[in-house]
Design an enzyme around this catalytic site. Structure first.
Site, mmCIF file in Angstrom:
data_model
loop_
_atom_site.group_PDB
_atom_site.id
_atom_site.type_symbol
_atom_site.label_atom_id
_atom_site.label_comp_id
_atom_site.label_asym_id
_atom_site.label_seq_id
_atom_site.Cartn_x
_atom_site.Cartn_y
_atom_site.Cartn_z
ATOM 1 N N TRP A 116 0.866 -1.187 0.000
ATOM 2 C CA TRP A 116 0.000 0.000 0.000
ATOM 3 C C TRP A 116 0.900 1.234 0.000
ATOM 4 O O TRP A 116 1.845 1.303 0.792
ATOM 5 C CB TRP A 116 -0.870 -0.043 1.256
ATOM 6 N N ASP A 194 -0.773 -4.975 9.442
ATOM 7 C CA ASP A 194 -1.740 -4.010 8.945
ATOM 8 C C ASP A 194 -2.988 -4.810 8.595
ATOM 9 O O ASP A 194 -2.975 -5.655 7.703
ATOM 10 C CB ASP A 194 -1.172 -3.292 7.707
ATOM 11 N N LYS A 230 -13.439 -0.605 6.110
ATOM 12 C CA LYS A 230 -14.010 -1.458 5.050
ATOM 13 C C LYS A 230 -15.072 -2.391 5.610
ATOM 14 O O LYS A 230 -16.167 -2.493 5.073
ATOM 15 C CB LYS A 230 -12.928 -2.327 4.385
HETATM 16 N N1 PMP Z 1 -3.824 -0.379 5.198
HETATM 17 C C1 PMP Z 1 -4.141 -0.843 3.993
HETATM 18 C C2 PMP Z 1 -3.383 -2.011 3.452
HETATM 19 C C3 PMP Z 1 -5.171 -0.263 3.250
HETATM 20 O O1 PMP Z 1 -5.474 -0.741 2.044
HETATM 21 C C4 PMP Z 1 -5.866 0.832 3.802
HETATM 22 C C5 PMP Z 1 -6.997 1.494 3.071
HETATM 23 N N2 PMP Z 1 -6.795 1.752 1.760
HETATM 24 C C6 PMP Z 1 -5.492 1.284 5.055
HETATM 25 C C7 PMP Z 1 -4.467 0.663 5.739
HETATM 26 C C8 PMP Z 1 -6.125 2.498 5.671
HETATM 27 O O2 PMP Z 1 -7.331 2.264 6.249
HETATM 28 P P1 PMP Z 1 -8.178 3.471 6.857
HETATM 29 O O3 PMP Z 1 -8.995 4.017 5.774
HETATM 30 O O4 PMP Z 1 -8.981 2.811 7.932
HETATM 31 O O5 PMP Z 1 -7.226 4.463 7.412
#
Ligand code: PMP
Length: 382
Positions: A116, A194, A230
């Protein structure tokens, strides 16, 4: 990408770049269980707008721990886990990085290649030394990963995606996780999980937490950043939880104090609304069942769209195998397309996906499947 998509006026446009779940009509949705709880909350007259404590809503954190580690978890029952509410999953990863920066003797973190995009920015901000480990090359590259872990620095940290790796949608198998943890234990490397897609990947929270539970049951200290963006669809409420699994109760108390010292000058305390919704659901078995059923529904629709995309690409005899579309899990699929194809799809066909070829399968539906497949087919034939 979102802005480009919104500015595009083509009636056939399709957004496969989004990190938010869309329903079968391409619309954003609020879970019924969330709406129900919000209605109840709006009618409660005992609620105030008082500040939460620095570490957030204690009850919410307690339920979030139970969800991810399971109520029978030894570390949990020995009070060796401390948790703080975080500003979404991003906030949890950031707090983990700040904690490493403040307290760890070795400030080195290994991250998967690819990962990410925000991981690099977060760890750079916290002045951690970032090193990459092999993860994906035309498929999951387990041998490369193992080779890199064996050469990794003792006492360092490693970022692992708990499930539904973003952007590749490819996770280690249970036996591969075991081999990974063998090396981490040998080299005293601490995992930072994560966990942005728990429950959302397979539709089953426990199953998606398999890697975390395996690590914790082996007695590996670790950091776990959960996001409820999510799986509860609470994207804009910014709710998550960072848990740190320690060796002793005393250490957990110390880490908890350190986390509060990090949070206080950053944002004082977290917002209430998201944790109140999530905590209310987690506290009630009836609401949990409703939530799980909706989570399963989202996960199933994405799986169905994977099958549909795969079938239709094959039916048209579109070049390449497309096996990865049904093999990968979670929200995303890493399509086997080159940069020029991705650009053509965006510029000429108004199909938007990330420049890496990561497509959000949640953006596929019965209304746009024919257009998406026809466009990919044409772009690859030219
Ligand atoms: N980690 C990963 C791997 C993600 O894909 C995302 C969301 N795109 C996040 C963290 C962040 O999540 P949040 O929107 O809850 O901050």
């Amino acid at each position: 990408m979102k802005a480009l998509y919104e500015a595009c006026e083509d009636k056939n446009k399709a957004d496969l770049s989004i990190g938010e779940y869309k329903d079968g009509e391409g619309k954003s949705m609020v879970l019924n269980v969330v709406r129900e709880v919000e209605t109840d909350i709006s009618e409660r007259d005992d609620l105030t707008k008082d500040y939460l404590p620095i570490a957030g809503d204690r009850e919410f954190c307690h339920y979030a721990e139970k969800l991810v580690f399971g109520s029978k978890c030894k570390a949990l029952n020995e009070n060796r886990i401390c948790s703080v509410q975080s500003i979404g999953g991003t906030g949890g990863v950031r707090l983990a990085a700040e904690l490493i920066k403040k307290c760890a003797p070795k400030k080195i973190i290994y991250i998967p290649d690819p990962t990410w995009v925000n991981h690099k920015s977060i760890f750079t901000r916290c002045s951690l030394e970032i090193r990459e480990y092999g993860y994906f090359k035309n498929g999951f590259d387990f041998l490369h990963l193992i080779k890199d872990l064996k050469a990794a620095e003792e006492g360092s940290f490693i970022l692992l995606h708990a499930c539904a790796h973003n952007p590749t949608g490819t996770d280690p198998m249970p036996d591969e996780w075991k081999q990974i943890f063998d090396i981490l234990q040998e080299k005293n490397i601490t995992p930072v999980f994560d966990s942005a897609y728990l429950g959302f990947a397979t539709g089953n929270y426990q199953k998606d937490a398999l890697a975390i539970r395996e690590a914790v049951s082996r007695g590996i200290p670790c950091l776990v950043a959960q996001s409820f963006s999510k799986n509860l669809g609470l994207y804009s409420d910014r709710v998550g939880c960072l848990s740190v699994v320690c060796d002793s109760e005393k250490e957990a108390e110390n880490v908890f104090s350190q986390l509060k010292a990090i949070i206080r000058p950053m944002y004082s305390n977290p917002p209430t609304h998201g944790s109140l919704i999530a905590g209310t659901i987690f506290a009630n078995p009836f609401l949990i069942r409703k939530w799980k059923s909706e989570m399963k529904g989202m996960s199933k629709r994405i799986k169905d769209m994977r099958q549909l995309l795969y079938r239709e690409l094959h039916r048209k005899k579109t070049k390449r195998s497309w096996d990865q579309v049904i093999q990968q899990i979670g929200m995303f699929s890493y399509l086997d397309l080159e940069k020029e194809h991705i650009e053509k799809l965006r510029n000429e066909y108004h199909i938007f996906m990330s420049p890496s070829g990561r497509a959000s399968i949640s953006g596929v539906n019965y209304g746009n499947i024919n257009y998406i497949v026809k466009s990919i087919h044409t772009v690859l034939r030219r």
